[in-house]
Design a protein around this motif. Structure first.
Motif, PDB file in Angstrom:
ATOM      1  N   LEU A  30       3.758   5.922   5.813  1.00 34.31           N
ATOM      2  CA  LEU A  30       2.869   6.399   4.751  1.00 34.31           C
ATOM      3  C   LEU A  30       3.497   6.026   3.420  1.00 34.31           C
ATOM      4  O   LEU A  30       4.668   6.323   3.171  1.00 34.31           O
ATOM      5  CB  LEU A  30       2.694   7.913   4.842  1.00 34.31           C
ATOM      6  CG  LEU A  30       2.086   8.458   6.137  1.00 34.31           C
ATOM      7  CD1 LEU A  30       2.135   9.975   6.129  1.00 34.31           C
ATOM      8  CD2 LEU A  30       0.663   7.966   6.309  1.00 34.31           C
ATOM      9  N   VAL A  31       2.718   5.359   2.563  1.00 26.96           N
ATOM     10  CA  VAL A  31       3.224   4.893   1.267  1.00 26.96           C
ATOM     11  C   VAL A  31       2.241   5.329   0.188  1.00 26.96           C
ATOM     12  O   VAL A  31       1.171   4.735   0.023  1.00 26.96           O
ATOM     13  CB  VAL A  31       3.383   3.360   1.234  1.00 26.96           C
ATOM     14  CG1 VAL A  31       4.033   2.931  -0.073  1.00 26.96           C
ATOM     15  CG2 VAL A  31       4.194   2.872   2.429  1.00 26.96           C
ATOM     16  N   ILE A  75       7.497  -2.164  -0.186  1.00 31.38           N
ATOM     17  CA  ILE A  75       7.454  -2.712  -1.538  1.00 31.38           C
ATOM     18  C   ILE A  75       6.154  -3.476  -1.767  1.00 31.38           C
ATOM     19  O   ILE A  75       5.524  -3.372  -2.827  1.00 31.38           O
ATOM     20  CB  ILE A  75       8.672  -3.638  -1.784  1.00 31.38           C
ATOM     21  CG1 ILE A  75       9.982  -2.837  -1.698  1.00 31.38           C
ATOM     22  CG2 ILE A  75       8.561  -4.313  -3.146  1.00 31.38           C
ATOM     23  CD1 ILE A  75      10.121  -1.751  -2.737  1.00 31.38           C
ATOM     24  N   GLU A  76       5.734  -4.258  -0.764  1.00 34.84           N
ATOM     25  CA  GLU A  76       4.478  -5.002  -0.888  1.00 34.84           C
ATOM     26  C   GLU A  76       3.297  -4.044  -1.018  1.00 34.84           C
ATOM     27  O   GLU A  76       2.387  -4.267  -1.827  1.00 34.84           O
ATOM     28  CB  GLU A  76       4.290  -5.924   0.313  1.00 34.84           C
ATOM     29  CG  GLU A  76       5.256  -7.102   0.347  1.00 34.84           C
ATOM     30  CD  GLU A  76       5.062  -7.970   1.571  1.00 34.84           C
ATOM     31  OE1 GLU A  76       4.087  -7.736   2.323  1.00 34.84           O
ATOM     32  OE2 GLU A  76       5.883  -8.890   1.775  1.00 34.84           O
ATOM     33  N   SER A  77       3.297  -2.978  -0.219  1.00 38.60           N
ATOM     34  CA  SER A  77       2.199  -2.016  -0.267  1.00 38.60           C
ATOM     35  C   SER A  77       2.082  -1.371  -1.650  1.00 38.60           C
ATOM     36  O   SER A  77       0.978  -1.218  -2.184  1.00 38.60           O
ATOM     37  CB  SER A  77       2.410  -0.933   0.799  1.00 38.60           C
ATOM     38  OG  SER A  77       1.407   0.065   0.697  1.00 38.60           O
ATOM     39  N   LEU A  78       3.209  -1.017  -2.244  1.00 39.30           N
ATOM     40  CA  LEU A  78       3.186  -0.414  -3.578  1.00 39.30           C
ATOM     41  C   LEU A  78       2.592  -1.371  -4.610  1.00 39.30           C
ATOM     42  O   LEU A  78       1.802  -0.958  -5.474  1.00 39.30           O
ATOM     43  CB  LEU A  78       4.605  -0.011  -3.989  1.00 39.30           C
ATOM     44  CG  LEU A  78       5.225   1.162  -3.221  1.00 39.30           C
ATOM     45  CD1 LEU A  78       6.704   1.296  -3.550  1.00 39.30           C
ATOM     46  CD2 LEU A  78       4.489   2.453  -3.533  1.00 39.30           C
ATOM     47  N   GLN A  81      -1.196  -1.727  -3.953  1.00 38.37           N
ATOM     48  CA  GLN A  81      -1.915  -0.548  -4.432  1.00 38.37           C
ATOM     49  C   GLN A  81      -2.101  -0.618  -5.942  1.00 38.37           C
ATOM     50  O   GLN A  81      -3.162  -0.249  -6.461  1.00 38.37           O
ATOM     51  CB  GLN A  81      -1.151   0.720  -4.041  1.00 38.37           C
ATOM     52  CG  GLN A  81      -1.228   1.046  -2.553  1.00 38.37           C
ATOM     53  CD  GLN A  81      -0.445   2.299  -2.202  1.00 38.37           C
ATOM     54  OE1 GLN A  81      -0.567   3.325  -2.864  1.00 38.37           O
ATOM     55  NE2 GLN A  81       0.372   2.226  -1.159  1.00 38.37           N
ATOM     56  N   MET A  82      -1.083  -1.102  -6.650  1.00 36.28           N
ATOM     57  CA  MET A  82      -1.217  -1.260  -8.098  1.00 36.28           C
ATOM     58  C   MET A  82      -2.288  -2.292  -8.427  1.00 36.28           C
ATOM     59  O   MET A  82      -3.088  -2.109  -9.355  1.00 36.28           O
ATOM     60  CB  MET A  82       0.125  -1.660  -8.720  1.00 36.28           C
ATOM     61  CG  MET A  82       0.029  -1.884 -10.223  1.00 36.28           C
ATOM     62  SD  MET A  82       1.634  -2.046 -11.028  1.00 36.28           S
ATOM     63  CE  MET A  82       2.205  -0.347 -10.962  1.00 36.28           C
ATOM     64  N   ALA A  83      -2.316  -3.390  -7.663  1.00 38.47           N
ATOM     65  CA  ALA A  83      -3.341  -4.424  -7.881  1.00 38.47           C
ATOM     66  C   ALA A  83      -4.738  -3.840  -7.702  1.00 38.47           C
ATOM     67  O   ALA A  83      -5.658  -4.143  -8.477  1.00 38.47           O
ATOM     68  CB  ALA A  83      -3.123  -5.585  -6.914  1.00 38.47           C
ATOM     69  N   ALA A 414       7.991   6.619  -5.390  1.00 36.08           N
ATOM     70  CA  ALA A 414       6.908   6.631  -4.404  1.00 36.08           C
ATOM     71  C   ALA A 414       7.139   7.694  -3.336  1.00 36.08           C
ATOM     72  O   ALA A 414       8.278   8.060  -3.032  1.00 36.08           O
ATOM     73  CB  ALA A 414       6.790   5.256  -3.749  1.00 36.08           C
ATOM     74  N   TYR A 415       6.030   8.155  -2.758  1.00 39.94           N
ATOM     75  CA  TYR A 415       6.114   8.999  -1.573  1.00 39.94           C
ATOM     76  C   TYR A 415       6.099   8.074  -0.363  1.00 39.94           C
ATOM     77  O   TYR A 415       5.127   7.346  -0.131  1.00 39.94           O
ATOM     78  CB  TYR A 415       4.946   9.977  -1.493  1.00 39.94           C
ATOM     79  CG  TYR A 415       4.891  10.698  -0.156  1.00 39.94           C
ATOM     80  CD1 TYR A 415       5.756  11.754   0.119  1.00 39.94           C
ATOM     81  CD2 TYR A 415       4.009  10.284   0.834  1.00 39.94           C
ATOM     82  CE1 TYR A 415       5.735  12.400   1.344  1.00 39.94           C
ATOM     83  CE2 TYR A 415       3.970  10.923   2.068  1.00 39.94           C
ATOM     84  CZ  TYR A 415       4.838  11.982   2.312  1.00 39.94           C
ATOM     85  OH  TYR A 415       4.824  12.608   3.522  1.00 39.94           O
ATOM     86  N   VAL A 416       7.169   8.076   0.408  1.00 42.23           N
ATOM     87  CA  VAL A 416       7.288   7.214   1.585  1.00 42.23           C
ATOM     88  C   VAL A 416       7.729   8.066   2.767  1.00 42.23           C
ATOM     89  O   VAL A 416       8.718   8.804   2.678  1.00 42.23           O
ATOM     90  CB  VAL A 416       8.306   6.067   1.358  1.00 42.23           C
ATOM     91  CG1 VAL A 416       8.486   5.258   2.643  1.00 42.23           C
ATOM     92  CG2 VAL A 416       7.864   5.173   0.214  1.00 42.23           C
ATOM     93  N   GLU A 417       6.964   7.997   3.857  1.00 48.76           N
ATOM     94  CA  GLU A 417       7.352   8.694   5.083  1.00 48.76           C
ATOM     95  C   GLU A 417       7.233   7.735   6.251  1.00 48.76           C
ATOM     96  O   GLU A 417       6.143   7.217   6.535  1.00 48.76           O
ATOM     97  CB  GLU A 417       6.471   9.916   5.329  1.00 48.76           C
ATOM     98  CG  GLU A 417       6.880  10.667   6.596  1.00 48.76           C
ATOM     99  CD  GLU A 417       6.007  11.878   6.875  1.00 48.76           C
ATOM    100  OE1 GLU A 417       6.129  12.452   7.976  1.00 48.76           O
ATOM    101  OE2 GLU A 417       5.191  12.240   5.995  1.00 48.76           O
TER     102      GLU A 417
END
Length: 428
Positions: A30-31, A75-78, A81-83, A414-417
Motif C-alpha cells: 500500500l502506497v 518510488i515509481e508509484s509515488l 500518483q503525483m502525475a 509517504a504512507y507505505v505498508e
C-alpha cells in the motif's frame, strides 16, 4: 483500515455462492492512495532476472531482490500518483512513437521488438506500460525538479576555466555505486558498510554486491552509473574520483543518506575537436483537453500549406501559435546547437532534412512539431560552446542530485505498508 480492506477486496472476483473466491491478484504494498500488485512485483523481478541471465550476472537471494524491486516500485508509484494529480497523461500516439524510435535504434520494427521480448519470456503489454510510466515519470521529474536546480554564473565561469585548462581533454569514469542506508541506524549502517568493503576487497563482484546490499538509485542495475565525466558526476563522486584507477574501491564515504562505496569499472579518454551544429526553427503545439492530438497535427499541416503557398510567414505563425515560449518570441528559431541535445524524435527528423526543407508534422515527447532546417556547420569548440557545455554538465549533475533528494523526501513522507505474503491469504 477501511480503505485497505476495500482495495484488497476489489481484487477478488465474485463467484457463485457455493464456490470459494478465486484470487485474481494480490496487493503487495500500500502506497498512499495507491497499491503495488503482486503481479507487478513478479513481472519486474522476472525482468531483472532475464537481464542478469543475458549478461551472465549473479543475483542476490530472492528475498533481497524482491526487496530491491518493491522499493523501486514504491518510488515509481509515488511519482505516478503525483502525475495523476497533475493531470499528466501520455497518449497512445506518443507512446507508439516512442516505441517505434526505440525499435529503430536497435535496427528492428516494433513487431520484431515485441517478438524478441516475448521470446525471452517477457510480456510486451507490460513492457509497453512500463515505457509509458517511464515517460510519465520523466516529465514529472522535469516539472518538479528543474526549478530546484540553481546554477550561478560563477559556477559556470569556474567550470569553463577548468574545461579550457584541460583543453577539452579529460577522462570519463565508468562508475559503480553502493549506498548503505543510514537513515534509521547510523552505527549499524557503518558496520554493514565496513563488512561490504571487506567483501569487495576480498574479491566479491561489485555488481552482485550492489544488487544484494545497495539502497542506491541504481541498485537494480548492479550499481552501474555508466560513463561520466568528472564534471557531470554527483558532487560526492567527483570529490574522490580524480585520481582513481580501474578497479579501485573507494569508501565508505559518509553523507546524510548513509555510507557510499564507489568503484571504477573502466576509464576512457575524451577528445572534442570539432562540433557538428545545426540551426533550425520550429512550431510546437502541445495537445490538451481543448486541443486534441488530431487537431494539433491538422493545424500544423495547414500552417505548412500556407507557408509553402506564401500565404503566411513561418516566423509570425511561430510567434502567434507555438507552445515553446523560448523560441516563439524569436519566430521559432532555436539557434545553433548540437542536434544530440534534442529529444530523439526531433534530432532524427532534423538529421533527415536538407537545408531550408520543412518537415511533415511529427510527434515528440513535448508535443507536435513542424521544423525547418536552416543551416549546418562544423566548428571548433568555441568559448560559447564551452559555456553551454559547462552549463549542461552542471545541470545534469545537480538535476540528478535533486531528483534523488526529491524522491527521498516523497518516500519519507509517504504512507507505505508492505503486505506480508503469508498474511495475504487470510485478509478480507
Amino acid at each position: 483500515m477501511k480503505l485497505r480492506n476495500t482495495l484488497i477486496g476489489m481484487l477478488f472476483a465474485p463467484m457463485m455462492a457455493s464456490a470459494a473466491p478465486q484470487v485474481l491478484d494480490q496487493v503487495a504494498v500500500l502506497v498512499n492512495d495507491g497499491i503495488v500488485l503482486e503481479s507487478e512485483v513478479n513481472e519486474r523481478v522476472g525482468s531483472v532476472q532475464r537481464s542478469a541471465l543475458q549478461s551472465g550476472q549473479q543475483l542476490p537471494s530472492d528475498t533481497a531482490l524482491r526487496t530491491q524491486v518493491m522499493e523501486r516500485l514504491i518510488i515509481e508509484s509515488l511519482q505516478l500518483q503525483m502525475a495523476e494529480r497533475m493531470g499528466l497523461v501520455i497518449s497512445d500516439i506518443q507512446l507508439d512513437q516512442t516505441l517505434e524510435n526505440m525499435a529503430g535504434e536497435q535496427g528492428m520494427s516494433v513487431a520484431e521488438m515485441r517478438a524478441a521480448i516475448e521470446s525471452e519470456g517477457g510480456n510486451f503489454a507490460a513492457y509497453r506500460e512500463e515505457i509509458r510510466n517511464e515517460i510519465t515519470i520523466g516529465q514529472v521529474q522535469r516539472i518538479q525538479v528543474q526549478r530546484r536546480v540553481q546554477i550561478s554564473p560563477q559556477e559556470i565561469d569556474t567550470l569553463v576555466a577548468l574545461i579550457r585548462e584541460q583543453g577539452l581533454e579529460g577522462a570519463e569514469f565508468h562508475v559503480g555505486h553502493i549506498l548503505i542506508d543510514g537513515s534509521e541506524d547510523e552505527d549499524a549502517a557503518r558496520v554493514r558498510a565496513d563488512r561490504v568493503m571487506v567483501m569487495l576487497n576480498d574479491g566479491a563482484d561489485f555488481r552482485e554486491t550492489a544488487l544484494a546490499a545497495s539502497s542506491g538509485p541504481k541498485a537494480l542495475e548492479g550499481g552501474d552509473w555508466g560513463f561520466m565525466n568528472i564534471n557531470e558526476m554527483p558532487t560526492l563522486f567527483a570529490e574522490v574520483m580524480g585520481d582513481a584507477n580501474n578497479g579501485d574501491v573507494i569508501g565508505p564515504i559518509k553523507s546524510g543518506a548513509g555510507y557510499h562505496i564507489l568503484t571504477v569499472f573502466d576509464t576512457r579518454g575524451v577528445e572534442v575537436q570539432e562540433v557538428a551544429e545545426i540551426n533550425s526553427r520550429h512550431i510546437l503545439l502541445t495537445p490538451s483537453p481543448i486541443l486534441s492530438e488530431e487537431m494539433a497535427k491538422q493545424m500544423l499541416e495547414e500552417f505548412l500549406q500556407d507557408v509553402k503557398a506564401e500565404q503566411a510567414d513561418f516566423a509570425e505563425l511561430a510567434k502567434q501559435h507555438s507552445d515553446d515560449p523560448g523560441s516563439a518570441v524569436k519566430g521559432g528559431e532555436l539557434g545553433w546547437a548540437d542536434p544530440n541535445m534534442y529529444v530523439p524524435e526531433f534530432r532524427d527528423t532534423l538529421q533527415s532534412l536538407e537545408i531550408n526543407e520543412y518537415s511533415a508534422p511529427f510527434r515528440s515527447s513535448h508535443g507536435w512539431h513542424v521544423v525547418q532546417l536552416l543551416d549546418r556547420r562544423t566548428s571548433d569548440a568555441t568559448e560559447s560552446f564551452n559555456t553551454d557545455r559547462a552549463y549542461q554538465l552542471l545541470y545534469r549533475r545537480k538535476f540528478g542530485e535533486q531528483v534523488t533528494a526529491w524522491q527521498d523526501e516523497m518516500r519519507a513522507g509517504a504512507y507505505v505498508e508492505v503486505i506480508e505474503r503469508n498474511q495475504r491469504g487470510g485478509r478480507r
